[in-house]
Design a protein around this motif. Structure first.
Motif, PDB file in Angstrom:
ATOM      1  N   VAL A   1      10.140  41.487  31.684  1.00 19.75           N
ATOM      2  CA  VAL A   1       9.904  42.148  33.194  1.00 19.75           C
ATOM      3  C   VAL A   1      11.123  43.615  33.710  1.00 19.75           C
ATOM      4  O   VAL A   1      11.584  42.045  34.235  1.00 19.75           O
ATOM      5  CB  VAL A   1       9.250  40.561  34.072  1.00 19.75           C
ATOM      6  N   LEU A   2      10.620  44.040  34.051  1.00 20.76           N
ATOM      7  CA  LEU A   2      11.138  44.944  34.842  1.00 20.76           C
ATOM      8  C   LEU A   2      11.134  44.718  36.264  1.00 20.76           C
ATOM      9  O   LEU A   2       9.933  44.617  37.259  1.00 20.76           O
ATOM     10  CB  LEU A   2      10.795  46.319  34.565  1.00 20.76           C
ATOM     11  N   LYS A   3      11.684  44.980  37.439  1.00 18.66           N
ATOM     12  CA  LYS A   3      11.438  44.815  38.699  1.00 18.66           C
ATOM     13  C   LYS A   3      12.001  46.499  39.225  1.00 18.66           C
ATOM     14  O   LYS A   3      12.139  47.321  38.345  1.00 18.66           O
ATOM     15  CB  LYS A   3      13.174  44.340  39.328  1.00 18.66           C
ATOM     16  N   LEU A   4      11.261  46.719  39.942  1.00 16.60           N
ATOM     17  CA  LEU A   4      10.699  47.932  40.793  1.00 16.60           C
ATOM     18  C   LEU A   4      11.438  48.866  40.806  1.00 16.60           C
ATOM     19  O   LEU A   4      10.835  50.157  39.908  1.00 16.60           O
ATOM     20  CB  LEU A   4      10.737  48.203  42.995  1.00 16.60           C
TER      21      LEU A   4
ATOM     22  N   THR B   1      12.575  53.493  36.930  1.00 13.94           N
ATOM     23  CA  THR B   1      13.388  55.379  36.214  1.00 13.94           C
ATOM     24  C   THR B   1      12.794  55.442  34.959  1.00 13.94           C
ATOM     25  O   THR B   1      12.775  56.332  34.610  1.00 13.94           O
ATOM     26  CB  THR B   1      14.576  53.968  36.274  1.00 13.94           C
ATOM     27  N   ALA B   2      12.013  54.030  34.408  1.00 15.26           N
ATOM     28  CA  ALA B   2      11.508  54.702  33.210  1.00 15.26           C
ATOM     29  C   ALA B   2       9.852  55.310  33.394  1.00 15.26           C
ATOM     30  O   ALA B   2      10.272  56.140  32.565  1.00 15.26           O
ATOM     31  CB  ALA B   2      11.200  52.590  32.964  1.00 15.26           C
TER      32      ALA B   2
ATOM     33  N   VAL C   1       7.108  58.332  28.997  1.00 12.02           N
ATOM     34  CA  VAL C   1       6.677  57.183  29.657  1.00 12.02           C
ATOM     35  C   VAL C   1       5.587  57.395  30.402  1.00 12.02           C
ATOM     36  O   VAL C   1       5.574  58.315  30.966  1.00 12.02           O
ATOM     37  CB  VAL C   1       7.756  56.500  29.793  1.00 12.02           C
ATOM     38  N   ARG C   2       4.434  56.950  29.898  1.00 12.00           N
ATOM     39  CA  ARG C   2       3.324  57.004  31.456  1.00 12.00           C
ATOM     40  C   ARG C   2       3.382  55.746  31.737  1.00 12.00           C
ATOM     41  O   ARG C   2       3.279  54.629  31.083  1.00 12.00           O
ATOM     42  CB  ARG C   2       2.059  57.936  30.745  1.00 12.00           C
TER      43      ARG C   2
ATOM     44  N   GLY D   1      11.490  59.674  47.738  1.00 14.39           N
ATOM     45  CA  GLY D   1      12.603  60.108  46.224  1.00 14.39           C
ATOM     46  C   GLY D   1      13.226  58.533  46.205  1.00 14.39           C
ATOM     47  O   GLY D   1      13.824  58.141  47.451  1.00 14.39           O
ATOM     48  N   HIS D   2      13.369  57.789  45.412  1.00 13.43           N
ATOM     49  CA  HIS D   2      14.047  56.163  45.721  1.00 13.43           C
ATOM     50  C   HIS D   2      15.364  56.168  45.635  1.00 13.43           C
ATOM     51  O   HIS D   2      15.593  55.378  45.568  1.00 13.43           O
ATOM     52  CB  HIS D   2      13.138  55.655  44.438  1.00 13.43           C
TER      53      HIS D   2
END
Length: 170
Positions: free
Chosen positions: A131-134, A139-140, A146-147, A166-167
């Motif tokens: 599980v990825l965080k925000l 970034t992914a 990646v879609r 812009g994160h």
């Protein structure tokens, strides 16, 4: 002399110059902004043999400005297409991680493999994926290979952040 009732499903169409004409309501379709109506307008057209024949021109119109009902006409049996309800997903249970997961698709040809980013509770998400965080999900998602999944909330949650903000400065 008595007037005849209007034909079944007759509507008034308001033309761009303000003129009105009678048309036939064929179908109603719900769209994200409201409704649109498919109407058939009786017209004359030329055939390939040079004759003139009656025809019906069909066009989708905005009922709020371009189509008006006719008093006494019932539209109850005109086909309607409704928007499908938005998908619902169960909330993760207590202690279950929430975030995004990356599904690596099989490689096609010689190019790099593609991936799909899902919300962790998406039915299409691969089981057991980390599980990825925000920040990691954003970034992914910036990778052109990646879609974001359109079945789950991934596209609606991440795409506005990628396009609108812009994160890197967070």
């Amino acid at each position: 002399m008595p007037t005849e009732p209007p034909p079944a499903h007759a509507v008034t169409v308001v033309m761009p110059d303000g003129q009105t004409l009678t048309a036939r309501l064929i179908e109603r379709e719900q769209v994200p902004g409201g409704w649109r109506y498919l109407v058939g307008i009786a017209v004359w057209r030329n055939t390939d043999q040079g004759a003139v024949e009656a025809a019906e021109y069909r066009v989708w119109l905005d009922p709020s400005a371009q189509v008006k009902p006719i008093e006494g006409v019932s539209y109850d049996d005109v086909p309607r297409r409704l928007l499908p309800p938005p998908p619902t997903y169960p909330d993760p249970g207590p202690g279950e991680p929430w975030g995004w997961v990356l599904e690596k698709l099989p490689q096609r040809g010689r190019g790099p493999a593609e991936s799909v980013l899902h919300v962790s509770d998406c039915p299409e998400a691969p089981a057991g994926a980390p599980v990825l965080k925000l920040e990691a999900a954003l970034t992914a998602a910036e990778n052109p290979r990646v879609r974001t999944c359109t079945v789950c909330r991934a596209a609606t949650e991440l795409d506005p952040l990628l396009r609108g903000f812009g994160h890197e400065d967070d």
